[in-house]
Scaffold this motif. Sequence first.
Motif, PDB file in Angstrom:
ATOM      1  N   ASN A 143     129.797 -11.430   0.207  1.00 25.48           N
ATOM      2  CA  ASN A 143     128.934 -10.483  -0.498  1.00 25.48           C
ATOM      3  C   ASN A 143     127.488 -10.602  -0.008  1.00 25.48           C
ATOM      4  O   ASN A 143     127.143 -11.462   0.792  1.00 25.48           O
ATOM      5  CB  ASN A 143     129.073 -10.638  -2.017  1.00 25.48           C
ATOM      6  CG  ASN A 143     128.553 -11.974  -2.514  1.00 25.48           C
ATOM      7  OD1 ASN A 143     127.549 -12.481  -2.001  1.00 25.48           O
ATOM      8  ND2 ASN A 143     129.216 -12.544  -3.496  1.00 25.48           N
ATOM      9  N   GLU A 144     126.662  -9.715  -0.507  1.00 30.13           N
ATOM     10  CA  GLU A 144     125.286  -9.617  -0.002  1.00 30.13           C
ATOM     11  C   GLU A 144     124.484 -10.890  -0.234  1.00 30.13           C
ATOM     12  O   GLU A 144     123.735 -11.338   0.618  1.00 30.13           O
ATOM     13  CB  GLU A 144     124.590  -8.460  -0.688  1.00 30.13           C
ATOM     14  CG  GLU A 144     125.240  -7.147  -0.360  1.00 30.13           C
ATOM     15  CD  GLU A 144     124.569  -6.009  -1.074  1.00 30.13           C
ATOM     16  OE1 GLU A 144     123.699  -6.270  -1.926  1.00 30.13           O
ATOM     17  OE2 GLU A 144     124.907  -4.870  -0.772  1.00 30.13           O
ATOM     18  N   GLU A 145     124.657 -11.442  -1.452  1.00 33.28           N
ATOM     19  CA  GLU A 145     123.915 -12.663  -1.794  1.00 33.28           C
ATOM     20  C   GLU A 145     124.258 -13.768  -0.804  1.00 33.28           C
ATOM     21  O   GLU A 145     123.389 -14.487  -0.321  1.00 33.28           O
ATOM     22  CB  GLU A 145     124.298 -13.140  -3.209  1.00 33.28           C
ATOM     23  CG  GLU A 145     123.930 -12.165  -4.318  1.00 33.28           C
ATOM     24  CD  GLU A 145     122.430 -12.095  -4.552  1.00 33.28           C
ATOM     25  OE1 GLU A 145     121.734 -13.028  -4.097  1.00 33.28           O
ATOM     26  OE2 GLU A 145     121.975 -11.119  -5.160  1.00 33.28           O
ATOM     27  N   GLU A 146     125.562 -13.881  -0.506  1.00 32.51           N
ATOM     28  CA  GLU A 146     126.011 -14.934   0.415  1.00 32.51           C
ATOM     29  C   GLU A 146     125.451 -14.716   1.817  1.00 32.51           C
ATOM     30  O   GLU A 146     125.068 -15.669   2.490  1.00 32.51           O
ATOM     31  CB  GLU A 146     127.551 -14.976   0.448  1.00 32.51           C
ATOM     32  CG  GLU A 146     128.161 -15.514  -0.831  1.00 32.51           C
ATOM     33  CD  GLU A 146     129.667 -15.292  -0.917  1.00 32.51           C
ATOM     34  OE1 GLU A 146     130.351 -16.147  -1.515  1.00 32.51           O
ATOM     35  OE2 GLU A 146     130.168 -14.264  -0.416  1.00 32.51           O
ATOM     36  N   THR A 149     121.849 -15.762   1.790  1.00 29.14           N
ATOM     37  CA  THR A 149     121.743 -17.229   1.767  1.00 29.14           C
ATOM     38  C   THR A 149     122.012 -17.807   3.153  1.00 29.14           C
ATOM     39  O   THR A 149     121.267 -18.668   3.640  1.00 29.14           O
ATOM     40  CB  THR A 149     122.770 -17.807   0.756  1.00 29.14           C
ATOM     41  OG1 THR A 149     122.549 -17.162  -0.501  1.00 29.14           O
ATOM     42  CG2 THR A 149     122.618 -19.302   0.595  1.00 29.14           C
TER      43      THR A 149
END
Length: 184
Positions: A143-146, A149
């Motif tokens: 996902n985008e957050e990953e 990060t």
Amino acid sequence: MPNVIEREIKIRILSPPLRLLRESLRAVAVYIGAEEQLDYYFDNEHRQLTSSDRALRLRISNARTELTYKGPKENSLVKSRLEATTAVSDAKAIVTILESIGYRPILKVRKFRENYSYEGATVSLDEVEGLGEFLEIEQNDINEEELLTLTNKLITVLNIKGAREKRSYAELMASMASDGLSFE
Ligand code: ATP
Ligand code: CA
Ligand code: CA
């Protein structure tokens, strides 16, 4: 390649110099290969694709020729969009087909790209003719957050100073071309 949702982040590299960045990348990531890519973006006279944030691209590289459709970007933190690519065995024929239905090359982007694999993501080190040096990090299964990060981690590991670039190479090229029209 089957249809995928492309998810990537592009960074304009200010430092370190490419030579050093290559060295540190090879220490933390797996080198996949390098190629020169010549990209032709097609559109019709109404600029129907560009105006709706879609793209049709013929990519000619040392190893292969491929045709790619990219759908509009989803409204999100990172660039995510539908992407479909197929191999092309006859570049001339595909150009004839596209031109016959009103699609012509409107923009050309040439770059030298090195690909690496880093923690499941593809990292591309790009020297784009007339635009400069960029790093792209793409991973379509997270996902985008990953992805953000992972990108921050890589930036720290490589000690990159740079700026997030939300525009595509085609957009940057097009803005350079229009900049070039004013003589001051
Ligand atoms: P890839 O990630 O598939 O290898 P790339 O890194 O060479 O591609 P990007 O900058 O990531 O190139 O994206 C290509 C982009 O060009 C797409 O976002 C497409 O929508 C955009 N594009 C194509 N033609 C135009 C145009 N005339 N004006 C603005 N954007 C365009
Ligand atoms: Ca990509
Ligand atoms: Ca890209």
